[in-house]
Design an enzyme around this catalytic site. Sequence first.
Site, PDB file in Angstrom:
ATOM      1  N   TYR A 152      -5.049  17.802   9.657  1.00 28.44           N
ATOM      2  CA  TYR A 152      -3.678  18.262   9.870  1.00 28.44           C
ATOM      3  C   TYR A 152      -3.700  19.068  11.158  1.00 28.44           C
ATOM      4  O   TYR A 152      -4.371  20.099  11.231  1.00 28.44           O
ATOM      5  CB  TYR A 152      -3.193  19.126   8.703  1.00 28.44           C
ATOM      6  CG  TYR A 152      -2.779  18.321   7.510  1.00 28.44           C
ATOM      7  CD1 TYR A 152      -3.714  17.775   6.639  1.00 28.44           C
ATOM      8  CD2 TYR A 152      -1.421  18.096   7.234  1.00 28.44           C
ATOM      9  CE1 TYR A 152      -3.336  17.030   5.546  1.00 28.44           C
ATOM     10  CE2 TYR A 152      -1.040  17.348   6.133  1.00 28.44           C
ATOM     11  CZ  TYR A 152      -1.998  16.817   5.302  1.00 28.44           C
ATOM     12  OH  TYR A 152      -1.621  16.080   4.209  1.00 28.44           O
ATOM     13  N   HIS A 183       8.241  16.550  -3.158  1.00 27.99           N
ATOM     14  CA  HIS A 183       7.031  17.278  -2.785  1.00 27.99           C
ATOM     15  C   HIS A 183       6.271  17.793  -3.997  1.00 27.99           C
ATOM     16  O   HIS A 183       6.828  18.472  -4.855  1.00 27.99           O
ATOM     17  CB  HIS A 183       7.396  18.462  -1.880  1.00 27.99           C
ATOM     18  CG  HIS A 183       6.212  19.284  -1.471  1.00 27.99           C
ATOM     19  ND1 HIS A 183       5.251  18.820  -0.607  1.00 27.99           N
ATOM     20  CD2 HIS A 183       5.814  20.521  -1.831  1.00 27.99           C
ATOM     21  CE1 HIS A 183       4.319  19.750  -0.442  1.00 27.99           C
ATOM     22  NE2 HIS A 183       4.640  20.795  -1.177  1.00 27.99           N
TER      23      HIS A 183
END
Lengths: 634, 634
Positions: A248, A430
């Site tokens: 990330y 999510h």
Amino acid sequence: MHKCPSGAAVLIPAMQAHLTNQHCWNSLPSPSVREAASMYSTAVAIFLVILVAALQSSEPPESPFPYHIPLDPDGILELSWNISYVQETIHFLLQVQGLRAGVLFGMSDRGELENADLIMLWTDGNRSYFADAWSDQKGQIHLDAQQDYQLLQVQRTSDGLSLLFKRPFVTCDPKDYLIEDDTVHLVYGILEEPFQSLEAINTSGLHTGLQRVQLLKSEVPTPDMPADVQTMEIRAPDVLIPDHETTYWCYVTELPQDFSRHHIIMYEAVVTEGNEALVHHMEVFQCAAEFKSFPHFNGPCDSKMKPDRLNYCRHVLAAWALGAKAFYYPEEAGVAFGGLGSSRYLRLEVHYHNPRNIRGRHDSSGIRLYYTATLRQFNAGIMELGLVYTPVMAIPPQETAFVLTGYCTDKCTMLALPPSGIRIFASQLHTHLTGRKVVTVLARGGQERKVVNRDNHYSPHFQEIRMLKKVVSVFPGDVLITSCTYNTEDRKLATVGGFGILEEMCVNYVHYYPQTELELCKSAVNDGYLQKYFHQVNSFNNEEVCTCPQASVPEQFTSVPWNSYNRDMLKALYRFAPISMHCNKTSAVRFQGEWNLQPLPEITSTLKDPTPNCPTGQAVSHTNPTTVVNWGRG
Amino acid sequence: MHKCPSGAAVLIPAMQAHLTNQHCWNSLPSPSVREAASMYSTAVAIFLVILVAALQSSEPPESPFPYHIPLDPDGILELSWNISYVQETIHFLLQVQGLRAGVLFGMSDRGELENADLIMLWTDGNRSYFADAWSDQKGQIHLDAQQDYQLLQVQRTSDGLSLLFKRPFVTCDPKDYLIEDDTVHLVYGILEEPFQSLEAINTSGLHTGLQRVQLLKSEVPTPDMPADVQTMEIRAPDVLIPDHETTYWCYVTELPQDFSRHHIIMYEAVVTEGNEALVHHMEVFQCAAEFKSFPHFNGPCDSKMKPDRLNYCRHVLAAWALGAKAFYYPEEAGVAFGGLGSSRYLRLEVHYHNPRNIRGRHDSSGIRLYYTATLRQFNAGIMELGLVYTPVMAIPPQETAFVLTGYCTDKCTMLALPPSGIRIFASQLHTHLTGRKVVTVLARGGQERKVVNRDNHYSPHFQEIRMLKKVVSVFPGDVLITSCTYNTEDRKLATVGGFGILEEMCVNYVHYYPQTELELCKSAVNDGYLQKYFHQVNSFNNEEVCTCPQASVPEQFTSVPWNSYNRDMLKALYRFAPISMHCNKTSAVRFQGEWNLQPLPEITSTLKDPTPNCPTGQAVSHTNPTTVVNWGRG
């Protein structure tokens, strides 16, 4: 328009009527049941040479396929597709580079190669075959009794082969995958050598993989861009993609000084050429207005060097995931950014997925925002539905499908929504790592009315903002119920709610307009009732769940002996106990009112799963009654 | 053989191929969609006179239908049927006395006229129609999109009409009933006047009713009777059937003095002619050997005059219910009766069902036993599986489908069954009034292996002994799991286990050979764990379930506040808590061993419901792969 190269394209005659511009073929082998072994020559290598040599280059047909996705990280297989919602059919174009002895492609529940719905293209070294097939629990391939994938064209290309085929969304073949609106786990495989029969193939011996995508995308018409539209690219400058599977990347940038209030009206991904299979998803977050400045960080998000303050850059401005196209806001709304009261700082996060550990690849991918100074009628907003991030909502270990549910109650929507309601047009689901399904349902008057968004094949590794196929209006007094299903088979201890990656969340970020003050409408079980549960666990088991003030809820959950009774009781508790509501303007500011010990919304009727319609061509149907005899007259 | 009376029988031409001996017709009206209204003449009465006058008498065809049942208590409708297990099809012959304007016949989940799968024969006053139809939630009739009932013949008879039609067991039409092995609730209705269209008919306006029957009977070949077979009829002498809906008649008789040991090898019902629709079921019980004599009672079983001692006449020798045929024991086994050590006293129980309150009807129905002095190789026995009759097993009020489960554990079968096992060949399921489903499953090595007997449409008003389609062998170490599903929507308080008619049972009487000492293999939750449950209820709700020694379990259940949490906890308790076993030789004598606080059998894999195969004529199926192109050669 479309050329017919000699000796190149093959069309199965029965399928001819379905094609419009591509009536090209030269040989029409009659269909045959060549499952039984033909004499298999040993010269596999020679065969492959002949195969490749026999294919001449030709132009690809003009593309009628709006959607594309690379299937494998090496870019050998690329899938394009289009959708006919009228015919409930998808046309697939599968392009294969440097075809060897065949390919498999298909879908399965969560990307496994067992129990998959497949097409197979294979050769026995002599002839080649196409079939609708399925793999069993052991990965062995079998022919489907009902052939629902129709091959329309096989064509050689400059560097391989392209297959054109179609399939209805619903086939009613129990061996087939039901294509729905949600995430689809595509599977693929490459056959390196001939097989004497379909049944001789097992997926475990092949080079295989999976790719996630929403196949049935929303095709809401895209609004025109105004004349004064401007663009801004939020891109990390020249990142050297790390040579490990998951990175990330975090990059902080800022809006120009004195950048006034604008509306973002569209955004799209900008992916560095050649890195299409490596850039998995990207998000742009706006930082919190309460801090005057943020450090200009550029590096892996899990780096020890990453400043803590970046945790305050969490407000999503844009999100893209592999396979997603440009995101257009409805023509009457835009996302406000810039101007007073909002931070100038933005954080770009790029998820690089590099399973082959490719080294030395540079990347400057990012997101291009389209914005206008001519503000639209409505500000678009994002509201968070689901569960509060608190350990009182927990999942026992070793569960295959444990459901947690968060509520946005009528009391909160009554207070916070305008009488004319709000319109939800997009949604991003999510969870953390154990999430497997997410759904939000709207209820009115105690009855479930419609699904806001549902993903029965949700993956925490594939979280994209999805345009809803139909805008959902929510009025004061409505209830929004968000349920997440978790799989904790690989956990030894309870998984509690929280921010940590090993804790869990259940959230639906809904995108809507007109923007209201309501940013958060979430719930969690009342803590006092959870303590009663721990007392009950103690009374039944004579075990030691500490119910003293020093014990934290995660510690208490850790000491529950997870037998079936305590599991079932926890489920029953969550179905029964009063909740605490977060009906908040921001994460810290609540709407006025009593939000503790609220009753669970009462739902008297739930939505049923729609029964899929089998394709009409397949089912025999008589619609006339049979006349028996003319009783009344002579 | 078969005559063709002129102007009598009508055959739909498309169906001709299905008939063998009955090619008789005179008019062949072409099928028509005469749903739309034709001008409806007002003279309904006149129409009916014409209709009846037009029909002349004719002989019925020779009957190929082994099964018969009257549908209504007045004997207007009689159903005959046969079964082809090869074609998975039933042929129905529906005989109607004095046909008025039409009939409906069909099946529904529990005999309701809403959501039923129907055939309709109706007239608009002009023409008449036959259709496969369904009724919606409001009872309105609609045409099925798929016509699965095929009309084969309409024929007038001396006193009405007969309809011959067929249907596959499984149609895969979602509006159709799935015909399985278990109880089927047949529904019927009589149309008194014409209807302009099918959609104009609502079942609520018709004279309707229901009849329960097992349609898919076991067709195990019947053994030949030996030369020395004798018969004995157990019949009540000249009972005046009471003129109220439900009567259980009790009649005690005795075997002759010095009647030696015999084997019952077959039995059948003897129903007084004319009372076929009134005699609902009959059972013959043997009285307990421990009492020397029993009073010769003859009267209603609920009479105050009935001697208490008759409660000791509970050992089933024979049981028959409406629609059942003769019951044959397997050729190697028979039921021992007579001789030393068994009571000479028998109790006959006849259930009269007289909803029209017909008066003055006399009856001498009963059961005819076929027995032999030449004892067969094995004694047949009856074993009781399921739940102990104890209040610790309870069903909360207002439940629609609450499941209780009783176990026969591996420990008990290990002790009590011979190494060569036993063979179960028949089964009688039993609950009291709230029972809706019963199933017994055999598990071996922790895995469910086969269904011993299952009735998903069980009714406490229809308890017959059913021959199993396949004999089930049970070996030492096997586990037998019996689950009953209850509906207590009409109860205000918990329903506890027990003997009372308002209490519940969950029993499967299995008929097997060779007879063992094991008469009872049943379980109930351990009482100590139930007391823990009551403590938990108290701790959570601050309500008063008395947990002092004076409180009885039924009293404790009565004071539970039935919220969803306490309901779910009780379900969880029954799934989790250890059990007490009754592994008994007789109801009072246990096998030696520790039977208290036994662990629940662990089941790691459960049986899946089989997916029904849709009829092959209906589904398109391709089984060949499509040849693509001869890659390898030129």
